[in-house]
Design a protein around this motif. Sequence first.
Motif, PDB file in Angstrom:
ATOM      1  N   GLN A  31       0.853  -1.175   0.000  1.00 24.59           N
ATOM      2  CA  GLN A  31       0.000   0.000   0.000  1.00 24.59           C
ATOM      3  C   GLN A  31       0.900   1.238   0.000  1.00 24.59           C
ATOM      4  OE1 GLN A  31      -3.669  -0.376   2.613  1.00 24.59           O
ATOM      5  NE2 GLN A  31      -2.210  -1.682   3.707  1.00 24.59           N
ATOM      6  N   PRO A  48      -2.718  -1.640   8.318  1.00 25.09           N
ATOM      7  CA  PRO A  48      -3.460  -0.381   8.214  1.00 25.09           C
ATOM      8  C   PRO A  48      -2.872   0.518   7.140  1.00 25.09           C
ATOM      9  CG  PRO A  48      -3.061  -0.929  10.508  1.00 25.09           C
ATOM     10  CD  PRO A  48      -2.258  -1.897   9.694  1.00 25.09           C
ATOM     11  N   TYR A  49      -3.737   1.300   6.510  1.00 22.49           N
ATOM     12  CA  TYR A  49      -3.267   2.221   5.470  1.00 22.49           C
ATOM     13  C   TYR A  49      -2.257   3.194   6.081  1.00 22.49           C
ATOM     14  CZ  TYR A  49      -3.396   5.212   1.368  1.00 22.49           C
ATOM     15  OH  TYR A  49      -3.046   5.919   0.245  1.00 22.49           O
ATOM     16  N   LYS A 213      -9.850  10.921   2.806  1.00 24.06           N
ATOM     17  CA  LYS A 213      -9.205   9.661   2.436  1.00 24.06           C
ATOM     18  C   LYS A 213      -8.708   9.748   1.002  1.00 24.06           C
ATOM     19  CE  LYS A 213     -11.787   6.863   5.694  1.00 24.06           C
ATOM     20  NZ  LYS A 213     -12.693   5.706   5.895  1.00 24.06           N
ATOM     21  N   GLN A 217      -7.275   4.692  -1.040  1.00 22.28           N
ATOM     22  CA  GLN A 217      -7.794   4.232   0.243  1.00 22.28           C
ATOM     23  C   GLN A 217      -9.308   4.040   0.164  1.00 22.28           C
ATOM     24  OE1 GLN A 217      -7.167   7.010   3.421  1.00 22.28           O
ATOM     25  NE2 GLN A 217      -7.687   5.556   5.032  1.00 22.28           N
ATOM     26  N   GLN A 218     -10.004   5.005  -0.443  1.00 25.22           N
ATOM     27  CA  GLN A 218     -11.455   4.894  -0.601  1.00 25.22           C
ATOM     28  C   GLN A 218     -11.821   3.663  -1.419  1.00 25.22           C
ATOM     29  OE1 GLN A 218     -13.372   8.519  -1.976  1.00 25.22           O
ATOM     30  NE2 GLN A 218     -11.719   9.741  -1.107  1.00 25.22           N
ATOM     31  N   GLY A 220     -10.050   0.932  -1.904  1.00 27.17           N
ATOM     32  CA  GLY A 220      -9.762  -0.289  -1.170  1.00 27.17           C
ATOM     33  C   GLY A 220     -10.822  -0.605  -0.121  1.00 27.17           C
ATOM     34  N   GLU A 221     -11.296   0.437   0.573  1.00 27.49           N
ATOM     35  CA  GLU A 221     -12.335   0.225   1.570  1.00 27.49           C
ATOM     36  C   GLU A 221     -13.641  -0.189   0.919  1.00 27.49           C
ATOM     37  OE1 GLU A 221     -12.538   3.712   3.962  1.00 27.49           O
ATOM     38  OE2 GLU A 221     -10.612   3.327   4.961  1.00 27.49           O
ATOM     39  N   ARG A 223     -13.992  -1.875  -1.867  1.00 29.18           N
ATOM     40  CA  ARG A 223     -13.853  -3.270  -2.284  1.00 29.18           C
ATOM     41  C   ARG A 223     -13.993  -4.194  -1.089  1.00 29.18           C
ATOM     42  NH1 ARG A 223      -8.660  -2.483  -6.348  1.00 29.18           N
ATOM     43  NH2 ARG A 223      -9.850  -1.772  -8.170  1.00 29.18           N
ATOM     44  N   GLY A 224     -13.430  -3.788   0.067  1.00 31.45           N
ATOM     45  CA  GLY A 224     -13.528  -4.610   1.261  1.00 31.45           C
ATOM     46  C   GLY A 224     -14.959  -4.793   1.724  1.00 31.45           C
ATOM     47  N   LYS A 225     -15.785  -3.761   1.565  1.00 32.14           N
ATOM     48  CA  LYS A 225     -17.181  -3.845   1.973  1.00 32.14           C
ATOM     49  C   LYS A 225     -17.979  -4.765   1.051  1.00 32.14           C
ATOM     50  CE  LYS A 225     -17.352   0.728   4.117  1.00 32.14           C
ATOM     51  NZ  LYS A 225     -17.932   2.087   4.039  1.00 32.14           N
TER      52      LYS A 225
END
Length: 227
Positions: A31, A48-49, A213, A217-218, A220-221, A223-225
């Motif tokens: 990252q 963590p980012y 963000k 970062q946005q 990646g978050e 995609r995680g959701k």
Amino acid sequence: MMILTIAALLQVAAPFAEAPPSPVPGPRPTQLFIAPSGEPFRAARGEPYPVAVWFARADADHDGRLTRGEFRRDAMLFFPVLDANGDGVVDGKEIERYEQELVPEVRVDFGSGGFAYRAPTLAYDGQGDPTSRRGAQDDSSADAAPHTPKALPELPRGAGRYALINAPEPVVAADADLNRRITPQELAAAADRRFTLLDPDGVGYLTLATLPKTPIQQRGEARGKRR
């Protein structure tokens, strides 16, 4: 209130300056966060980012509030890393080293290439005062507004993908007189402009929770959701 000169800032920052990262060609499996000064912070996937790592270092008194002075001091920590020959100026060869070796992600042609991204940007008059210029194409000679979730559909160019502010090449963007030579004074002035962008309400400090963000970062978050 004591006002530090640029020389004093560099003297304070010198003991804390980090060695430049080893050049690694091609995409890196980490990252990336690019600080407002242009300094890269990397973390392994799953960690963590790394914006938090930057903030923790920049917040010198560790009170959770990043003041303008701390923000400027943190930017000056990166100057000795950029100024490889120690002559007090970041010249064309050192800019090339930054773009080719230290943070190749700032290049528009890195990875998936250029993106047609439009965001509010700032133009500067002859005295260095910002004037609003909305809808203009982002440019490496100017800093743009902090990112918002609306920037997600299309990623910015260069460093803008990994940064709090949409400046495709943040080191070159500090070159106020466009002579391809960045002085400590120019880097410090750029830090002040960028702090103002990140503190639009003028509260005088930044917190990690209220920072915008980065687009990466946005994404990646998001995609995680979906997983």
